[in-house]
Design an enzyme around this catalytic site. Structure first.
Site, PDB file in Angstrom:
ATOM      1  N   ASP A   1      17.116  17.726 -28.240  1.00  0.00           N
ATOM      2  CA  ASP A   1      17.730  19.027 -28.498  1.00  0.00           C
ATOM      3  C   ASP A   1      16.668  20.130 -28.575  1.00  0.00           C
ATOM      4  O   ASP A   1      16.796  21.187 -27.962  1.00  0.00           O
ATOM      5  CB  ASP A   1      18.548  18.984 -29.792  1.00  0.00           C
ATOM      6  CG  ASP A   1      19.726  18.011 -29.673  1.00  0.00           C
ATOM      7  OD1 ASP A   1      19.879  17.428 -28.593  1.00  0.00           O
ATOM      8  OD2 ASP A   1      20.464  17.838 -30.644  1.00  0.00           O
TER       9      ASP A   1
ATOM     10  N   ARG B   1      15.419   8.756 -20.667  1.00  0.00           N
ATOM     11  CA  ARG B   1      16.576   8.589 -21.554  1.00  0.00           C
ATOM     12  C   ARG B   1      17.193   9.954 -21.862  1.00  0.00           C
ATOM     13  O   ARG B   1      16.624  11.001 -21.491  1.00  0.00           O
ATOM     14  CB  ARG B   1      16.130   7.908 -22.835  1.00  0.00           C
ATOM     15  CG  ARG B   1      15.320   8.801 -23.760  1.00  0.00           C
ATOM     16  CD  ARG B   1      14.791   8.053 -24.972  1.00  0.00           C
ATOM     17  NE  ARG B   1      14.439   8.993 -26.035  1.00  0.00           N
ATOM     18  CZ  ARG B   1      13.775   8.661 -27.127  1.00  0.00           C
ATOM     19  NH1 ARG B   1      13.358   7.420 -27.310  1.00  0.00           N
ATOM     20  NH2 ARG B   1      13.520   9.568 -28.056  1.00  0.00           N
TER      21      ARG B   1
ATOM     22  N   GLU C   1      18.673  13.395 -22.308  1.00  0.00           N
ATOM     23  CA  GLU C   1      19.026  14.513 -21.426  1.00  0.00           C
ATOM     24  C   GLU C   1      17.808  15.129 -20.734  1.00  0.00           C
ATOM     25  O   GLU C   1      17.762  15.263 -19.515  1.00  0.00           O
ATOM     26  CB  GLU C   1      19.752  15.579 -22.261  1.00  0.00           C
ATOM     27  CG  GLU C   1      20.148  16.794 -21.468  1.00  0.00           C
ATOM     28  CD  GLU C   1      21.166  17.668 -22.172  1.00  0.00           C
ATOM     29  OE1 GLU C   1      21.998  17.147 -22.933  1.00  0.00           O
ATOM     30  OE2 GLU C   1      21.136  18.885 -21.942  1.00  0.00           O
ATOM     31  N   ASP C   2      16.830  15.517 -21.522  1.00  0.00           N
ATOM     32  CA  ASP C   2      15.766  16.318 -20.916  1.00  0.00           C
ATOM     33  C   ASP C   2      14.810  15.488 -20.062  1.00  0.00           C
ATOM     34  O   ASP C   2      14.449  15.905 -18.951  1.00  0.00           O
ATOM     35  CB  ASP C   2      14.996  17.077 -21.998  1.00  0.00           C
ATOM     36  CG  ASP C   2      14.093  18.143 -21.399  1.00  0.00           C
ATOM     37  OD1 ASP C   2      14.604  18.958 -20.613  1.00  0.00           O
ATOM     38  OD2 ASP C   2      12.892  18.124 -21.664  1.00  0.00           O
ATOM     39  N   SER C   3      14.400  14.310 -20.531  1.00  0.00           N
ATOM     40  CA  SER C   3      13.515  13.483 -19.693  1.00  0.00           C
ATOM     41  C   SER C   3      14.262  13.032 -18.435  1.00  0.00           C
ATOM     42  O   SER C   3      13.669  12.873 -17.363  1.00  0.00           O
ATOM     43  CB  SER C   3      12.976  12.276 -20.471  1.00  0.00           C
ATOM     44  OG  SER C   3      14.014  11.477 -20.970  1.00  0.00           O
TER      45      SER C   3
HETATM   46  O1  TRH Z   1      14.701  12.502 -27.484  1.00  0.00           O
HETATM   47  P1  TRH Z   1      15.887  12.127 -26.715  1.00  0.00           P
HETATM   48  O2  TRH Z   1      16.454  10.804 -26.967  1.00  0.00           O
HETATM   49  O3  TRH Z   1      16.977  13.210 -26.914  1.00  0.00           O
HETATM   50  C1  TRH Z   1      18.340  12.847 -27.032  1.00  0.00           C
HETATM   51  C2  TRH Z   1      19.161  13.627 -26.041  1.00  0.00           C
HETATM   52  O4  TRH Z   1      18.784  14.947 -25.846  1.00  0.00           O
HETATM   53  C3  TRH Z   1      20.612  13.570 -26.433  1.00  0.00           C
HETATM   54  O5  TRH Z   1      21.381  14.425 -25.625  1.00  0.00           O
HETATM   55  C4  TRH Z   1      20.743  13.925 -27.911  1.00  0.00           C
HETATM   56  O6  TRH Z   1      22.025  13.941 -28.324  1.00  0.00           O
HETATM   57  C5  TRH Z   1      19.969  12.907 -28.695  1.00  0.00           C
HETATM   58  O7  TRH Z   1      18.619  13.040 -28.386  1.00  0.00           O
HETATM   59  C6  TRH Z   1      20.137  13.062 -30.207  1.00  0.00           C
HETATM   60  O8  TRH Z   1      15.532  12.186 -25.127  1.00  0.00           O
HETATM   61  P2  TRH Z   1      15.311  13.449 -24.178  1.00  0.00           P
HETATM   62  O9  TRH Z   1      16.556  14.250 -24.074  1.00  0.00           O
HETATM   63  O10 TRH Z   1      14.756  12.927 -22.937  1.00  0.00           O
HETATM   64  O11 TRH Z   1      14.222  14.320 -24.915  1.00  0.00           O
HETATM   65  C7  TRH Z   1      12.895  13.948 -25.018  1.00  0.00           C
HETATM   66  C8  TRH Z   1      12.009  15.159 -24.971  1.00  0.00           C
HETATM   67  O12 TRH Z   1      10.659  14.781 -25.223  1.00  0.00           O
HETATM   68  C9  TRH Z   1      12.005  15.838 -23.611  1.00  0.00           C
HETATM   69  O13 TRH Z   1      11.929  17.233 -23.787  1.00  0.00           O
HETATM   70  C10 TRH Z   1      10.717  15.331 -22.947  1.00  0.00           C
HETATM   71  C11 TRH Z   1       9.837  15.247 -24.150  1.00  0.00           C
HETATM   72  N1  TRH Z   1       8.645  14.388 -24.064  1.00  0.00           N
HETATM   73  C12 TRH Z   1       7.396  14.980 -24.122  1.00  0.00           C
HETATM   74  O14 TRH Z   1       7.276  16.201 -24.170  1.00  0.00           O
HETATM   75  N2  TRH Z   1       6.290  14.184 -24.133  1.00  0.00           N
HETATM   76  C13 TRH Z   1       6.364  12.830 -24.090  1.00  0.00           C
HETATM   77  O15 TRH Z   1       5.316  12.162 -24.137  1.00  0.00           O
HETATM   78  C14 TRH Z   1       7.667  12.235 -23.987  1.00  0.00           C
HETATM   79  C15 TRH Z   1       7.783  10.738 -23.900  1.00  0.00           C
HETATM   80  C16 TRH Z   1       8.785  13.037 -23.995  1.00  0.00           C
END
Ligand code: TRH
Length: 368
Positions: A15, A258, A260-262
């Site tokens: 988020d 996993r 949304e954003d990644s």
């Molecule tokens: O952290 P997440 O599991 O987020 C999720 C989803 O957004 C979901 O919709 C929400 O409801 C839930 O959380 C509670 O996975 P996501 O979305 O991929 O977000 C990870 C963020 O971390 C993304 O912006 C990429 C970033 N990231 C880095 O900046 N550096 C890293 O080394 C890694 C592994 C990720």
């Protein structure tokens, strides 16, 4: 023009990751004065350690909220409820601000019908609109900055990551702890191929440790080796800032992503990827998975289409397919090249659409 973005960070990074990217892009590419209200700034310190140097004003979301004036555009991210005192100030403002609820990303068909719908407030003279990101022109599009990682930056990062393992298949692993890592590692162990897997902290590393059990030396700073010839290297890596993560995705041959954003960034990286949606009750995440597969794999030739769908479903434990995952790896691996070609054409299709920040700016232009 001022925009306020409100984000409660309940769990994980997604988020805050989405809100930060959006805030940063609105400020950098649309010259908007953005305030980002975060209940918990901790994830931002990891996602963007240099956030204080950005033009985005990051503010603490405390109760009661301390603010001078209501912004022209107010975004509540992912259904978080705005503070009552801010809401009342919005109702007093003339003209009313453009008020949007930025929703979660989904490829499901119903999204097009709900994108842009209005919802009048039950008590106050305010109207909120639902804004859905998505994969089609009838949705709000996807977050995409004008500058995606450049080829030289990606090449440099790949060289650095592959130092000492130049012929390895380079994999990044960012998953939830429910992912079937024991099955994946077993498949890699059986294959004769050199492979280097970068494992991120938190749930991915915890799941890897659990899958390896007591059979491996947990203290080894270089990670763990699997396979008869030690051809598989599992390498714990630190969490990196978002921009570095984007480059890393483009530098790897295969990315496990996993949430949304990644997941979106893997599509801009245009390398083969495996997606684990955030696990939800009633298998809602499996519906999301299948909806995306229907779009993403529609133009993918056989046998890559079948291999991709089977492996993704196995990775997500759909229909008891988790046990079969190890057996699905060899065919999925054979399809990596066609999948890489497909990733590039999929990205080209997405690039033809407006990005989410531009779509938001257009939407609000007629309402402020
Ligand atoms: O952290 P997440 O599991 O987020 C999720 C989803 O957004 C979901 O919709 C929400 O409801 C839930 O959380 C509670 O996975 P996501 O979305 O991929 O977000 C990870 C963020 O971390 C993304 O912006 C990429 C970033 N990231 C880095 O900046 N550096 C890293 O080394 C890694 C592994 C990720």
């Amino acid at each position: 023009m001022r925009w306020d973005i409100f984000c409660r960070v309940i769990d994980n990074f997604g988020d805050a990751g989405v809100c930060w990217r959006l805030a940063r892009q609105l400020a950098a590419e649309h010259a908007i004065d953005v305030r980002l209200w975060l209940e918990d700034p901790a994830p931002l310190l990891q996602l963007a350690p240099d956030f204080a140097a950005s033009p985005v004003q990051v503010r603490p979301w405390r109760s009661p909220l301390r603010f001078d004036a209501v912004a022209d555009v107010v975004i509540e991210a992912f259904g978080c409820e705005l503070p009552e005192e801010y809401l009342r100030a919005m109702a007093r403002r003339a003209p009313s601000p453009c008020w949007l609820n930025l929703e979660y990303l989904s490829a499901e068909d119903w999204v097009e019908g709900c994108h842009g719908l209005a919802s009048p407030h039950p008590r106050l003279p305010l109207v909120k609109h639902f804004f859905f990101p998505g994969f089609t022109k009838r949705t709000g599009g996807l977050l995409r900055e004008s500058h995606l990682p450049t080829r030289p930056a990606v090449r440099r990062r790949r060289d650095a990551l592959l130092a000492g393992n130049p012929d390895s298949l380079l994999v990044s692993l960012f998953c939830y702890e429910t992912a079937p890592l024991a099955a994946l590692f077993a498949a890699w162990e059986d294959a004769a191929e050199p492979l280097a897997c970068l494992i991120f902290p938190g749930q991915p590393l915890a799941a890897a440790r659990a899958a390896l059990g007591a059979t491996q030396n947990m203290q080894d700073p270089d990670g763990w080796r699997l396979g008869a010839a030690g051809q598989v290297r599992l390498i714990p890596v630190p969490f990196v800032a978002q921009d570095a993560y984007d480059e890393l995705l483009a530098a790897c041959d295969l990315n496990f992503v996993r949430g949304e954003d990644s997941f979106v960034r893997a599509q801009w990286a245009a390398q083969p990827f495996v997606w684990q949606p955030y696990p939800q009750e009633d298998d809602a995440h499996l519906h999301k998975l299948d909806a995306f597969l229907r779009r993403y794999a529609a133009d993918l030739p056989e046998p890559a289409q079948t291999a991709l769908a089977a492996f993704w479903r196995g990775w997500n434990g759909a229909h008891g397919a988790m046990e079969a995952l190890a057996g699905l790896w060899p065919e999925f691996r054979r399809q990596i090249k066609p999948l890489a070609r497909h990733g590039r054409s999929w990205r080209a299709g997405l690039l033809a659409q407006d990005d989410l920040a531009s779509a938001l700016v257009k939407f609000c232009a007629t309402r402020v």
